[in-house]
Design a protein around this motif. Structure first.
Motif, PDB file in Angstrom:
ATOM      1  N   TYR A  12       0.823  -1.196   0.000  1.00 41.71           N
ATOM      2  CA  TYR A  12       0.000   0.000   0.000  1.00 41.71           C
ATOM      3  C   TYR A  12       0.866   1.260   0.000  1.00 41.71           C
ATOM      4  N   ALA A  13       1.952   1.218   0.774  1.00 42.68           N
ATOM      5  CA  ALA A  13       2.853   2.380   0.821  1.00 42.68           C
ATOM      6  C   ALA A  13       3.374   2.710  -0.580  1.00 42.68           C
ATOM      7  N   GLU A  14       3.595   1.662  -1.393  1.00 42.27           N
ATOM      8  CA  GLU A  14       4.079   1.903  -2.756  1.00 42.27           C
ATOM      9  C   GLU A  14       3.009   2.570  -3.622  1.00 42.27           C
ATOM     10  N   ILE A  15       1.761   2.112  -3.444  1.00 38.47           N
ATOM     11  CA  ILE A  15       0.658   2.735  -4.200  1.00 38.47           C
ATOM     12  C   ILE A  15       0.538   4.204  -3.817  1.00 38.47           C
ATOM     13  N   VAL A  16       0.562   4.466  -2.492  1.00 36.53           N
ATOM     14  CA  VAL A  16       0.389   5.836  -2.004  1.00 36.53           C
ATOM     15  C   VAL A  16       1.511   6.722  -2.523  1.00 36.53           C
ATOM     16  N   LYS A  17       2.719   6.174  -2.518  1.00 35.79           N
ATOM     17  CA  LYS A  17       3.873   6.957  -2.980  1.00 35.79           C
ATOM     18  C   LYS A  17       3.698   7.328  -4.462  1.00 35.79           C
ATOM     19  N   ARG A  18       3.208   6.381  -5.218  1.00 40.32           N
ATOM     20  CA  ARG A  18       3.012   6.600  -6.641  1.00 40.32           C
ATOM     21  C   ARG A  18       1.898   7.616  -6.912  1.00 40.32           C
ATOM     22  N   LYS A  19       0.857   7.581  -6.074  1.00 40.31           N
ATOM     23  CA  LYS A  19      -0.313   8.434  -6.302  1.00 40.31           C
ATOM     24  C   LYS A  19      -0.186   9.831  -5.684  1.00 40.31           C
ATOM     25  N   SER A  20       0.725   9.987  -4.723  1.00 38.67           N
ATOM     26  CA  SER A  20       0.824  11.277  -4.045  1.00 38.67           C
ATOM     27  C   SER A  20       1.806  12.178  -4.766  1.00 38.67           C
ATOM     28  N   PRO A  21       1.333  13.345  -5.225  1.00 39.88           N
ATOM     29  CA  PRO A  21       2.266  14.248  -5.901  1.00 39.88           C
ATOM     30  C   PRO A  21       3.348  14.720  -4.922  1.00 39.88           C
ATOM     31  N   PRO A  22       4.608  14.750  -5.343  1.00 36.36           N
ATOM     32  CA  PRO A  22       5.663  15.201  -4.441  1.00 36.36           C
ATOM     33  C   PRO A  22       5.667  16.720  -4.314  1.00 36.36           C
ATOM     34  N   SER A  23       6.274  17.216  -3.249  1.00 46.69           N
ATOM     35  CA  SER A  23       6.424  18.665  -3.105  1.00 46.69           C
ATOM     36  C   SER A  23       7.346  19.161  -4.213  1.00 46.69           C
ATOM     37  N   PRO A  24       7.020  20.315  -4.805  1.00 43.02           N
ATOM     38  CA  PRO A  24       7.881  20.853  -5.865  1.00 43.02           C
ATOM     39  C   PRO A  24       9.158  21.432  -5.262  1.00 43.02           C
ATOM     40  N   ILE A  25      10.146  20.557  -5.017  1.00 41.60           N
ATOM     41  CA  ILE A  25      11.326  20.948  -4.228  1.00 41.60           C
ATOM     42  C   ILE A  25      12.103  22.110  -4.862  1.00 41.60           C
ATOM     43  N   ILE A  26      12.336  22.026  -6.170  1.00 38.94           N
ATOM     44  CA  ILE A  26      13.153  23.070  -6.798  1.00 38.94           C
ATOM     45  C   ILE A  26      12.490  24.431  -6.679  1.00 38.94           C
ATOM     46  N   ARG A  27      11.164  24.442  -6.953  1.00 38.44           N
ATOM     47  CA  ARG A  27      10.433  25.707  -6.833  1.00 38.44           C
ATOM     48  C   ARG A  27      10.467  26.215  -5.384  1.00 38.44           C
ATOM     49  N   ASP A  28      10.215  25.279  -4.428  1.00 38.33           N
ATOM     50  CA  ASP A  28      10.221  25.653  -3.006  1.00 38.33           C
ATOM     51  C   ASP A  28      11.573  26.246  -2.593  1.00 38.33           C
ATOM     52  N   VAL A  29      12.634  25.610  -3.063  1.00 36.84           N
ATOM     53  CA  VAL A  29      13.980  26.070  -2.682  1.00 36.84           C
ATOM     54  C   VAL A  29      14.257  27.456  -3.268  1.00 36.84           C
ATOM     55  N   CYS A  30      13.808  27.673  -4.502  1.00 33.53           N
ATOM     56  CA  CYS A  30      14.025  28.984  -5.131  1.00 33.53           C
ATOM     57  C   CYS A  30      13.292  30.091  -4.373  1.00 33.53           C
TER      58      CYS A  30
END
Lengths: 147, 332
Positions: free
Chosen positions: A10-28
């Motif tokens: 299930y953790a793999e499904i959730v990881k695949r379905k959950s959009p990640p935080s836009p790290i590069i934009r956040d860092v900028c």
């Protein structure tokens, strides 16, 4: 038909379905907005210095001014709007520390001055104070013996 | 063999009423809600009392719409997200209706519909009111950070709906009837991220939907819509995949958390959540669609993440629970 999904599957499904935080934009954003806070701090520092104050006084007054700014922007409800984009850029500077104390103070006002504001003002900043002060004591002791 | 689905006889939804805050009123479903408040405080001095007032006004609206006085209501089943069900108990105490407080996280409204239908069908009452509410600010204060605290919301996080929904069920007549209820099991697949409630709830929703179809022999085609409460975008996506793995293609699925806000314009990340989400969207939007005969049969699911902030701090994972109620339009 799969019957019982394991937690790992299930953790793999959730990881695949959950959009990640836009790290590069956040860092900028954090870099630019956090940088602007620093530029502002430097400007205040330079102005104060030009009045002929010493290094320590200048640093103290600059910190106080930035804390005031953080508290003021929190009070008028703008700091959280900046933080939505700035993230760490508004959390790390001293203005963020002011925000972390003023925001619960505002929030818990309805629960009274003692058990509301007084008790809950440090719910976010409390751990920073405890571990910050503890770390500085340990550092001071080490410094004392190494000096 | 235990069954989770119960057949309901002669239980009607007589009236519904929905109330929302400003952001919800500005959303895509704004025109459908019965009461819209531009003041988040509702003239009160605290968020808790604001939500209590929201609950009280919404229940009063449903009673008025049903043409009933509080004295004619045998019981009220109500709940919210605040500690000790603050909004329900403080908001409804003056109505003088025999009160059963409920807590099922965001599944509370449908939990109320299920229990109310069973009580009526079992002959224990003639008129039952259901109420549920949530308020963005009171939830934010209790579950997350102070309102003015600067935080970045993750893409999977959901926005608690400021809203409330109420229904009056009875044995006489109404615009729709309840035909079946399915009481869901708690399902915990190890989600520990309190900012991904959709993922915590999706397995329980899948379990309840699958159980409902298995026990009733129905298929998704028997319903115009299968409506979940607040799985929002991430949770809905997971739900559909879980059901596909079980051989069920839920092509007519929709989710109140997905449709109450404009995901692109309103900055709500994954979508809406809270007891008030399914309560206000069903009472405001879907009830009107049933009345107007645009839809005839729906399976409504309340989905709750049984998350306690303390439970998360001590390192426990978050279980979800989902209850379903089958609702059919009644021709006037």
């Amino acid at each position: 038909m799969k019957k019982n999904l394991s937690k790992k599957e299930y953790a793999e499904i959730v990881k695949r379905k959950s959009p990640p935080s836009p790290i590069i934009r956040d860092v900028c954003y954090a870099f630019v907005i956090g940088g602007l806070f620093c530029v502002l701090g430097q400007a205040i520092s330079s102005v104060i210095k030009s009045f002929g104050l010493g290094k320590e006084d200048t640093a103290a007054i600059t910190s106080a001014a930035m804390i005031f700014l953080g508290a003021f922007l929190t009070g008028i409800g703008i700091y959280d709007d900046i933080a939505k984009y700035a993230g760490g850029g508004s959390l790390v500077p001293i203005t963020g520390f002011a925000n972390s104390i003023v925001s619960p103070a505002i929030e818990y006002k309805t629960e009274g001055q003692i058990l509301g504001v007084g008790a809950k003002m440090f719910t976010i900043a409390g751990p920073v104070l405890v571990y910050g002060i503890s770390a500085s004591v340990i550092y001071g002791v080490i410094y004392f013996f190494l000096k | 063999m235990r069954k989770q689905t119960y057949k309901i006889e002669d239980v009607y939804i007589n009236s519904v009423f929905s109330s929302v805050g400003k952001k919800e009123a500005e959303g895509p479903l704004g025109e459908y809600f019965d009461a819209k408040y531009t003041d988040d405080m509702l003239g009160q001095s605290s968020w808790e009392m604001a939500e209590s007032t929201l609950m009280k006004n919404t229940v009063s609206g449903a009673l008025t719409s049903a043409g009933k006085t509080p004295d004619e209501i045998d019981m009220i089943l109500a709940g919210d997200l605040l500690n000790q069900c603050t909004a329900s108990s403080y908001g409804l105490k003056e109505l003088g209706i025999p009160y059963l407080g409920l807590y099922g996280a965001c599944s509370t409204f449908v939990e109320g519909l299920c229990l109310g239908s069973m009580l009526l069908s079992g002959g224990f009452a003639n008129n039952i009111a259901i109420g549920a509410s949530s308020h963005f600010c009171s939830s934010q204060k209790q579950y997350r950070f102070p309102l003015e605290y600067g935080e970045v919301r993750t893409p999977t996080s959901q926005w608690t709906v400021t809203g409330s929904g109420s229904a009056v069920l009875n044995k006489e007549k109404g615009f729709a009837k309840v035909s079946e209820v399915t009481i869901g099991k708690m399902v915990d697949l190890g989600i520990t991220d309190a900012n991904n409630m959709g993922a915590a709830m999706a397995p329980s929703a899948a379990d309840t939907i699958y159980t409902h179809f298995k026990e009733t022999g129905k298929t998704p085609e028997d319903y115009d819509l299968v409506i979940t409460g607040d799985l929002a975008w991430v949770g809905s996506d997971i739900l559909l995949e879980l059901l596909r793995d079980k051989g069920l293609d839920l092509h007519n699925h929709t989710d109140c958390g997905k449709i109450i806000f404009d995901k692109n314009k309103q900055g709500v990340k994954s979508g809406g959540s809270g007891c008030g989400c399914v309560a206000s969207v069903f009472s405001g939007f879907f009830a009107k669609k049933l009345k107007e005969n645009e839809i005839q049969k729906v399976l409504l699911l309340g989905t709750g993440a049984l998350m306690s902030p303390t439970g998360v701090l001590v390192g426990e994972s978050i279980a979800g629970v989902a209850h379903a109620v089958a609702i059919e339009r009644v021709d006037a």
